[in-house]
Design an enzyme around this catalytic site. Structure first.
Site: not given
Ligand code: AMP
Length: 184
Positions: A67, A104
């Site tokens: 994006r 993560e």
């Protein structure tokens, strides 16, 4: 407008759609496609970015996959500067340099072409841009990659900053940070 007031920010914020539990439970995804398909809001945002950056000494605009490409390419065109895509590992066709960063679970890697910031200047100035900063891992890796490639990351710009995640804290050690909108 070079500086946005509260009303301007609320106007832009209202054009961004929240998608709860995407891509996984507990995440509220900030969907900027609703801003992009609102021509008045997109123009307003791009005018603001153009006003902010037109007098800065910028040689390239680098956008983060994917994006960041939308805002970065539109801004580079307005500033009449080159655009450089910073892509996920394995996507760029020519020789690349990369930077790994932690997720993560595990790690990811972003890359640029080795000659992406080719310039007459010894150390060209690069404006880094992405739609959103969350934990800051991606942007930190991107700013490090720009420095590693011999250019200078003059500022990192985000349309949205999820400030409660404090993602800009580590990034501020590498470059200046500007966020158009903040979500606490
Ligand atoms: P981070 O490395 O944690 O700062 O994540 C930033 C990248 O993930 C950006 O390229 C964003 O487009 C995307 N991202 C992370 N969280 C969100 C979210 N809540 N909504 C939309 N995009 C997100």
């Amino acid at each position: 407008m070079k500086i946005l007031n509260t009303q301007d920010k609320l106007y832009l914020l209202e054009t961004i759609r929240d998608i709860p539990d995407f891509p996984k439970p507990g995440i509220v995804f900030k969907d900027i496609t609703t801003l992009l398909n609102n021509p008045k809001a997109f123009r307003f945002l791009m005018d603001h970015l153009h006003q902010r950056y037109k007098e800065m000494d910028i040689d390239f605009v680098a956008g983060i996959d994917s994006r960041g490409f939308i805002f970065g390419a539109a801004l580079a065109d307005r500033l009449e500067k080159g655009f450089v895509p910073i892509r996920k590992q394995g996507k760029l066709p020519y020789t690349t340099i990369g930077e790994k960063y932690s997720l993560e679970y595990g790690f990811d890697e972003i890359e640029i072409h080795i000659d992406a910031f080719k310039s007459d200047k010894e150390k060209p100035n690069v404006l880094l841009i992405d739609d959103l900063i969350a934990t800051g891992g991606t942007a930190k890796a991107a700013a490090s990659l720009i420095e590693k490639s011999g250019a200078h990351c003059i500022e990192a710009c985000f349309i949205l900053n999820l400030t409660f995640l404090h993602g800009d804290e580590g990034l501020k050690d590498i470059t200046k940070v500007y966020s158009v909108l903040e979500i606490d």
